[in-house]
Scaffold this motif. Structure first.
Motif, short mmCIF file in Angstrom:
data_model
loop_
_atom_site.label_atom_id
_atom_site.label_comp_id
_atom_site.label_asym_id
_atom_site.label_seq_id
_atom_site.Cartn_x
_atom_site.Cartn_y
_atom_site.Cartn_z
N CYS A 149 12.23 8.43 2.98
CA CYS A 149 11.24 9.48 2.70
C CYS A 149 9.87 9.12 3.23
O CYS A 149 9.07 10.00 3.55
CB CYS A 149 11.16 9.74 1.20
N CYS A 159 17.86 15.96 6.81
CA CYS A 159 17.57 15.92 5.38
C CYS A 159 16.92 17.23 4.94
O CYS A 159 15.96 17.69 5.54
CB CYS A 159 16.64 14.76 5.07
N CYS A 199 18.73 13.38 0.64
CA CYS A 199 17.83 12.30 1.02
C CYS A 199 18.53 11.16 1.76
O CYS A 199 19.57 10.65 1.32
CB CYS A 199 17.16 11.74 -0.24
N CYS A 240 11.07 15.78 2.46
CA CYS A 240 11.12 16.11 3.88
C CYS A 240 10.66 17.55 4.11
O CYS A 240 9.99 17.85 5.10
CB CYS A 240 12.53 15.91 4.44
#
Ligand code: FES
Length: 171
Positions: A133, A88, A129, A93
């Motif tokens: 997350c 990601c 994404c 991130c």
């Protein structure tokens, strides 16, 4: 990681079929698109041997075949690896260290995004994404998500894949 030469050898039966398709349009370079579209149902990638057969049977250069396929992105020139790693690259991130994770992947496998290891085991790409997350920085390997990674732990994870010992890994 131990790298071995990754040579693609398309099965003979597939090459025979490719030759039949291409030979039907010998001397007709304008039919290259049709030939490639048909061939992509038979072979997983435009390996060197496939391009050579198409070129020979159609009476065109191998470079012409490659240029055409690259331009239209019709077929990968190499098959994907056995495992696909998606790292990601989105902001959540990123702020939690995805750069170090990506560096860990690249240093360990000696490949960059978009590439496949020489032994055909891993293909590595960046992605948006992954929907986890809360565990960033995150990656996916095939359909399995992994989070809270860093430079060292992603390399440990990859080692487990190489040893085919991934079930014990805790996210
Ligand atoms: S931003 Fe990386 S998993 Fe959502």
């Amino acid at each position: 990681m131990n790298q071995v030469n990754y040579s693609i050898t398309t099965p003979q039966a597939q090459l025979v079929r490719v030759a039949e398709i291409a030979a039907a349009w010998h001397g007709r370079p304008d039919k290259l698109m049709d030939v490639i579209l048909e061939v992509q149902h038979i072979v997983p990638a435009l390996a060197e041997d496939v391009a050579a057969v198409i070129a020979r049977e159609m009476g065109i250069s191998q470079n012409d075949v490659y240029s055409f396929v690259t331009f239209y992105s019709l077929l990968p020139v190499r098959p994907s690896g056995r495992h696909t790693i998606r790292a990601c690259s989105n902001a959540p991130c990123h702020v939690r260290g995805s750069k170090a994770v990506m560096q860990g992947i690249e240093d360990f496998l000696k490949i960059r995004p978009g590439e496949t290891t020489e032994d055909g085991m891993f293909t590595y790409t960046l992605c948006s994404c992954l929907g986890i997350c809360d565990s960033s920085p995150a990656i996916m390997i095939d359909d399995k998500p992994y989070g809270n990674l860093n430079y060292e732990s992603v390399q440990m994870l990859l080692k487990r894949y190489i040893r085919e010992d991934v079930d014990a890994w805790n996210r």
